[in-house]
Design a protein around this motif. Structure first.
Motif, PDB file in Angstrom:
ATOM      1  N   MET A  22      54.042  31.365  35.803  1.00 15.05           N
ATOM      2  CA  MET A  22      53.259  31.390  34.624  1.00 15.05           C
ATOM      3  C   MET A  22      52.293  32.196  34.266  1.00 15.05           C
ATOM      4  O   MET A  22      51.600  32.358  35.089  1.00 15.05           O
ATOM      5  N   ASN A  23      52.219  32.951  33.316  1.00 13.24           N
ATOM      6  CA  ASN A  23      51.255  33.886  32.930  1.00 13.24           C
ATOM      7  C   ASN A  23      50.380  33.096  31.869  1.00 13.24           C
ATOM      8  O   ASN A  23      50.348  32.919  30.741  1.00 13.24           O
ATOM      9  N   THR A  24      49.055  33.152  32.562  1.00  6.46           N
ATOM     10  CA  THR A  24      47.798  32.634  31.544  1.00  6.46           C
ATOM     11  C   THR A  24      47.269  33.602  30.827  1.00  6.46           C
ATOM     12  O   THR A  24      46.417  33.275  30.005  1.00  6.46           O
ATOM     13  N   GLY A  25      47.610  34.867  31.057  1.00  5.64           N
ATOM     14  CA  GLY A  25      46.693  35.808  30.469  1.00  5.64           C
ATOM     15  C   GLY A  25      45.528  36.141  31.001  1.00  5.64           C
ATOM     16  O   GLY A  25      44.854  37.299  30.741  1.00  5.64           O
ATOM     17  N   ALA A  26      45.211  35.711  32.003  1.00  3.63           N
ATOM     18  CA  ALA A  26      43.840  36.049  32.725  1.00  3.63           C
ATOM     19  C   ALA A  26      44.194  37.254  33.577  1.00  3.63           C
ATOM     20  O   ALA A  26      45.067  37.250  34.317  1.00  3.63           O
ATOM     21  N   THR A  27      42.860  37.866  33.476  1.00  7.30           N
ATOM     22  CA  THR A  27      43.069  39.016  34.512  1.00  7.30           C
ATOM     23  C   THR A  27      42.504  38.701  35.794  1.00  7.30           C
ATOM     24  O   THR A  27      41.456  38.027  35.907  1.00  7.30           O
ATOM     25  N   THR A  28      43.276  39.255  36.636  1.00  8.38           N
ATOM     26  CA  THR A  28      42.853  39.015  38.258  1.00  8.38           C
ATOM     27  C   THR A  28      42.123  40.110  38.844  1.00  8.38           C
ATOM     28  O   THR A  28      42.372  41.478  38.151  1.00  8.38           O
ATOM     29  N   ALA A  29      41.426  40.287  39.801  1.00  7.28           N
ATOM     30  CA  ALA A  29      40.899  41.342  40.536  1.00  7.28           C
ATOM     31  C   ALA A  29      42.100  42.279  40.971  1.00  7.28           C
ATOM     32  O   ALA A  29      41.828  43.613  40.671  1.00  7.28           O
ATOM     33  N   THR A  30      43.095  42.031  41.062  1.00  5.19           N
ATOM     34  CA  THR A  30      44.297  42.847  41.669  1.00  5.19           C
ATOM     35  C   THR A  30      44.879  43.517  40.375  1.00  5.19           C
ATOM     36  O   THR A  30      45.415  44.585  40.398  1.00  5.19           O
ATOM     37  N   LEU A  72      42.926  45.110  38.139  1.00  3.46           N
ATOM     38  CA  LEU A  72      41.824  45.952  37.668  1.00  3.46           C
ATOM     39  C   LEU A  72      41.992  47.030  38.507  1.00  3.46           C
ATOM     40  O   LEU A  72      42.375  47.125  39.499  1.00  3.46           O
ATOM     41  N   ASP A  73      41.500  48.035  37.663  1.00  3.60           N
ATOM     42  CA  ASP A  73      41.620  49.388  38.638  1.00  3.60           C
ATOM     43  C   ASP A  73      40.327  49.204  39.521  1.00  3.60           C
ATOM     44  O   ASP A  73      39.389  48.658  39.057  1.00  3.60           O
ATOM     45  N   PRO A  74      40.086  49.893  40.606  1.00  2.00           N
ATOM     46  CA  PRO A  74      39.142  49.938  41.616  1.00  2.00           C
ATOM     47  C   PRO A  74      37.679  50.037  40.717  1.00  2.00           C
ATOM     48  O   PRO A  74      36.806  49.203  41.523  1.00  2.00           O
ATOM     49  N   THR A  75      37.465  50.762  40.241  1.00  2.00           N
ATOM     50  CA  THR A  75      36.309  51.066  39.767  1.00  2.00           C
ATOM     51  C   THR A  75      35.658  49.974  38.916  1.00  2.00           C
ATOM     52  O   THR A  75      34.470  49.410  39.041  1.00  2.00           O
ATOM     53  N   THR A  76      36.602  49.506  37.788  1.00  2.00           N
ATOM     54  CA  THR A  76      36.319  48.180  37.181  1.00  2.00           C
ATOM     55  C   THR A  76      35.912  46.886  38.291  1.00  2.00           C
ATOM     56  O   THR A  76      35.075  46.148  37.908  1.00  2.00           O
ATOM     57  N   ALA A  77      36.873  46.857  39.148  1.00  2.00           N
ATOM     58  CA  ALA A  77      36.894  45.740  40.085  1.00  2.00           C
ATOM     59  C   ALA A  77      35.469  45.770  40.898  1.00  2.00           C
ATOM     60  O   ALA A  77      34.640  44.545  41.074  1.00  2.00           O
ATOM     61  N   ALA A  78      35.020  47.118  41.024  1.00  2.00           N
ATOM     62  CA  ALA A  78      33.833  47.251  41.857  1.00  2.00           C
ATOM     63  C   ALA A  78      32.665  46.781  40.729  1.00  2.00           C
ATOM     64  O   ALA A  78      31.782  46.205  41.523  1.00  2.00           O
TER      65      ALA A  78
END
Length: 136
Positions: free
Chosen positions: A1-9, A11-17
């Motif tokens: 099920m896709n909730t539409g939430a963005t997970t850390a994986t 994201l690009d590394p810069t945004t995640a950092a």
């Protein structure tokens, strides 16, 4: 099920950092506020309101102005306006100095911030008590 939430994986590394740095600074901000005398529930809920407003404002000065005029957070937190204004100034700073959140994001340690700015971060009721103790 896709909730539409963005997970850390997702994201690009810069945004995640960046997100990780902001989360860490937020946790340390709460810890510093509690260490200088703010009740934990006030620090947590107050910071949440401040950061939410910051994300929708056109920069720190606009957020600071909007928050100082807003009477609802003080009532929700069961603190007076002076305490709310002081909390906003502690977190976001003033035109003359950077706030706690900015300093922590810039790499300052909690210890350094407390050593340099404890008086500016302390809740008004604690300042009153400290000043009364010095006058005795």
């Amino acid at each position: 099920m896709n909730t539409g939430a963005t997970t850390a994986t997702d994201l690009d590394p810069t945004t995640a950092a960046t997100i990780a740095r902001v989360r860490a600074a937020t946790r340390v901000t709460i810890a510093v506020l509690v260490a200088v005398g703010w009740p934990q529930d006030v620090a947590l809920a107050g910071l949440e309101h401040i950061t939410t407003t910051l994300t929708t404002a056109a920069g720190v000065p606009a957020a600071r102005d909007r928050l100082r005029k807003d009477r609802h957070p003080a009532a929700e937190l069961d603190i007076d306006r002076a305490a709310w204004t002081r909390l906003v100034s502690a977190v976001l700073g003033t035109p003359a100095r950077h706030g706690l959140l900015h300093r922590l994001l810039a790499g300052h340690t909690a210890r350094l911030v407390i050593e340099q700015d404890a008086h500016d971060l302390t809740p008004p009721h604690q300042l009153d008590a400290q000043e009364a103790g010095h006058a005795a």
